[in-house]
Every structure is written in C-alpha cells, then in structure tokens.
Design a protein around this motif. Sequence first.
Motif, mmCIF file in Angstrom:
data_model
loop_
_atom_site.group_PDB
_atom_site.id
_atom_site.type_symbol
_atom_site.label_atom_id
_atom_site.label_comp_id
_atom_site.label_asym_id
_atom_site.label_seq_id
_atom_site.Cartn_x
_atom_site.Cartn_y
_atom_site.Cartn_z
ATOM 1 N N GLN A 282 0.806 -1.217 0.000
ATOM 2 C CA GLN A 282 0.000 0.000 0.000
ATOM 3 C C GLN A 282 0.846 1.277 0.000
ATOM 4 O O GLN A 282 0.454 2.285 -0.591
ATOM 5 N N GLY A 285 1.546 3.453 -3.001
ATOM 6 C CA GLY A 285 0.540 4.397 -3.474
ATOM 7 C C GLY A 285 -0.405 3.899 -4.551
ATOM 8 O O GLY A 285 -1.119 4.694 -5.159
ATOM 9 N N VAL A 288 -4.099 5.098 -4.669
ATOM 10 C CA VAL A 288 -4.383 6.470 -5.095
ATOM 11 C C VAL A 288 -4.845 6.455 -6.554
ATOM 12 O O VAL A 288 -5.765 7.181 -6.946
ATOM 13 N N ASN A 423 -3.443 1.195 3.829
ATOM 14 C CA ASN A 423 -4.318 1.634 2.744
ATOM 15 C C ASN A 423 -5.114 2.866 3.171
ATOM 16 O O ASN A 423 -5.216 3.860 2.435
ATOM 17 N N ILE A 426 -2.840 6.011 3.401
ATOM 18 C CA ILE A 426 -2.502 6.553 2.084
ATOM 19 C C ILE A 426 -3.706 7.233 1.452
ATOM 20 O O ILE A 426 -3.602 8.329 0.881
ATOM 21 N N THR A 427 -4.874 6.597 1.566
ATOM 22 C CA THR A 427 -6.073 7.108 0.891
ATOM 23 C C THR A 427 -6.587 8.391 1.517
ATOM 24 O O THR A 427 -6.940 9.344 0.824
ATOM 25 N N PHE A 430 -4.285 11.527 0.743
ATOM 26 C CA PHE A 430 -3.991 12.000 -0.610
ATOM 27 C C PHE A 430 -4.635 13.346 -0.947
ATOM 28 O O PHE A 430 -3.946 14.226 -1.489
ATOM 29 N N ALA A 442 3.443 14.258 -3.473
ATOM 30 C CA ALA A 442 2.764 13.038 -3.036
ATOM 31 C C ALA A 442 3.411 11.805 -3.659
ATOM 32 O O ALA A 442 3.714 10.821 -2.967
ATOM 33 N N TYR A 443 3.648 11.858 -4.962
ATOM 34 C CA TYR A 443 4.223 10.694 -5.636
ATOM 35 C C TYR A 443 5.707 10.513 -5.307
ATOM 36 O O TYR A 443 6.241 9.416 -5.445
ATOM 37 N N TYR A 446 5.608 8.107 -2.440
ATOM 38 C CA TYR A 446 5.361 6.728 -2.878
ATOM 39 C C TYR A 446 6.599 6.136 -3.570
ATOM 40 O O TYR A 446 6.851 4.933 -3.477
#
Length: 474
Positions: A282, A285, A288, A423, A426-427, A430, A442-443, A446
């Motif tokens: 998770q 990412g 997402v 999970n 992360i969710t 975002f 954000a990325y 990840y």
Amino acid sequence: MSPVQPGAASNGGENTAFIVLISCAATLGGFLFGFDSGVINGTVDGLRQAFNSSEAALGFEVASMLLGCAIGAFVAGWLGDRLGRRGVLIVAAVMFLVSALGAGAAHASWLFVCARVLGGFAVGAASVMSPAYIAEVASARYRGRLATVQQMAIICGLFAAFLSNYLLARAAGASTEPLWLGQEAWRWMFWMQALPSLLFLLLLLVIPESPRFLVMKGRQAQARAVLGRLYGERAAVNKQAEIEASLAQDQHKPRFGDLLNKATGKLRPIVWVGIGLAMFQQLVGINVVFYYGAVLWQAVGFSESDALLINVLSGALSIGACLLTVMLIDRIGRKPLLWVGSVGMSVALVLMVVAFASGSLAEGRLQLSDGMGRLALVAANVYVVFFNMSWGPVMWVMLGEMFPNQIRGPALAVAGAAQWTSNFAITVTFPMLLAGIGLAGAYGIYTVAAILSIIFVVRYVRETKGKELEQMEG
C-alpha cells in the motif's frame, strides 16, 4: 441449498476441475473486493455535491471503507478458525449486498460512511479468507496460479467498476446527473454491485468447507470426504495424516499469543515479514490510482469522461499483467516477481514525479505540456502494470501460504489489518497532500516506499514456491 456433498473424485487422483471451480467461486470475493474499491473512483464528484464535503471530509468518505477493511481483515482469521473459511465468506457476501444498496441510497454523509464501513468489513474479510481458502484446497504444484486468480478477480472487479462508472456517467451526461428513476448516476454505480454480491452468496452455499479447518475442528470424517473429492481417496489418506501431524505439534486452539517466539517473547520474524509485505503493497501508493484516478487525471487537464476512460484502460492493462503472473508465479517463484515489480514501479514513479514537477498551476489545476502529459499517462500505466504483475497478486499469494498451519489465522489477521491500515493512511491523506505539496510531492513519497521495498524483498522475503502448507516454518 446445502453444500456439495463431496465423494471420491476417483481412486486415481486429483480432481483438478473441481478444485479450480471451487477456487473460482471463492475468488468472487476478490471480484467484489475490486469492485467495491474501484466504484468510489467515479463517485467523488457526486459525493462532494450530495454531501457538500470539504477536502478532508471527502477524503474520509472515500477512505471510510478502509476502516471496515482493517477490522474485517483483523477478525477474519479469528472468525475463520471458528465459523470456517466458507462461513466467513458467506457473512462477507451478505455484507457486500447490504453495503451496495445502502451506499447508493444514502442521503447523509454519516449513512454513506456506515454503509461503506460495512462493505469494508466484507472486503477485509474476503481479502484474507478467499486466498486462505484457495491455499487450503489447492496442491503446491499450482497453488500459486490459483491464488493469483484471486488478484485477477480483484483487477476484473476494478475493471468492471471502472467500465460501469464510465458507461453510467456517459449515459447520464455526468456522474452527478439523473439517470434511471430520477436517481443520479453515481448512486447507480454503487447499486450495480448488488448483482455480483448476490451471485457470490449463491455460489458459496454450494462449495465445501476447507479440509484443514475441518481437521482442526475434529471433524475428521467430513475432512476425509472433502480431501477425497479434491485429491482422490488414496492421496486423501496421506494428506489428512500430514494435516493432523502439523496441527498435533501444538494441540491448543490458534491464538494471537502463538505469534510470539516462546524463547524470546518477541514477534516471530515470519510475522514481521508478513506485516512488511502487507504495508509495502500500500505504501507504494497504488490505491491512489484506483480510488482517485478520475481526480488525478482531471487535476492534470483531462475531462471527467476522458479520466474515466483512462481508468478503463488501466484496468485492462492490469488484467493483462495478472495473466502474465498466472503463467510465471509457479515457474520462477514469488520473490523474483516481487523485486522485479519493485524496480519497475520505482522507475515509473520517478518518471511520474518528473512529469508532475514540470507543470504549472492555472486556476487551481496542474497544467502539463503535451509531452509531459503523455509521459505521466504512460508512466502511470507502466506503474500499474508492474504492480499487478508483482505486488498486487504475489503479496496475497504469500500471505495465504507463508505461515505455518498453527498461526495462519492470527498471522493473517495481523498482516491483513496492517495492509488495510496502511491503505487507509494513504487514501485519507492523498487529498490533503494534493492540496498541500501537489502531485509531485505526493508521488515522491510513494517513490521512496517503492525503492525501500526492493531492499525489503532482497533481504527478508523467503521463497515459498513448491512447498506444501505443512512445510512452512515460522
């Protein structure tokens, strides 16, 4: 309707067709796992409009299912050791059905959250019990392929949700526009899940219980009958003896205390590896893309219709990637697929960060040049492909088979809860990361997780290819 009464396949050997059929029935839990996870992708605008949600509230509404997932995954192993693997899946099927109807009908945020948490409980339970059931009925020589079908089912569920969302939104003109019976399209996106939920429930009523659960409960005659149907009468005798010998090493019922090393009092290393596998799946990412794909692509300039269509493309590519894993997992093993996937995801995520970092904000949206927009789109789909040929299916395969019989239930509970808690984290973060540090930031987070996952696999993960469940060591 009563479960199939298993008789001898034949004295000659394994009833492969029967094993495949009951495994496919169990994987419908994975399909609903995928559908329930993917359907939210096309409903974000509808939720924002219907409930007048802030970014933080919207993030919680989207992620609320994951609270239920963490609880469902945590108690699934415990329930599975009491109600049976099949029994837990039946409970999950009922919850899927109620959740689908309730989420679509909700006219208040709290009602929607309650329905999604209920569905999340079903997803969490199915995510643990479906691969565990498959692992416990399939033999080692093709257990990996059958367990990988679970991920195929998850991706097919995602694809079905993405395609359903796209077609419903297109038919209505937008996800927030009325469709049938005066109800908005986004509500019908949830109601569509009721159909596979009902089918799952009906199929579960006619498959047998896991023979390992039956042995654990002392129901030897039933276990022998099921094993005879699965492997043939001659092999059933030996297989039942192996299961009994494995469980006889520790006669007490499975409990969470078994996860501790008796000599040191610390958590067994194999449990830490399971937790690591679950969390890294998770932290890279991936969800997402699954949960916020439409938001992501609209954020870089695509229309809602095009964004939903991109989701369909990603789903189709994911299915192809899973098919590749089905062909490879029992040939080259689990560990090589994991580290190749980690390397591929790391490279793709770096390219996505480069593309997103090149953009400029205009009217609150990230504007990319044509070249960088294409780079982001290609890199994102490469990332999805590498995930779904590696961490997507292989993590669930390994969790279903890597733990010794005595600790499988509790260990699955802990690892599953870790997966869904990650999970959720992360969710829910975002939308706030998107508003605070942008897509590139954000990325970037990840990407770091993907690179660390390479080190984790190489140093700590042990291969399980070709081993019977009774050979697993803790």
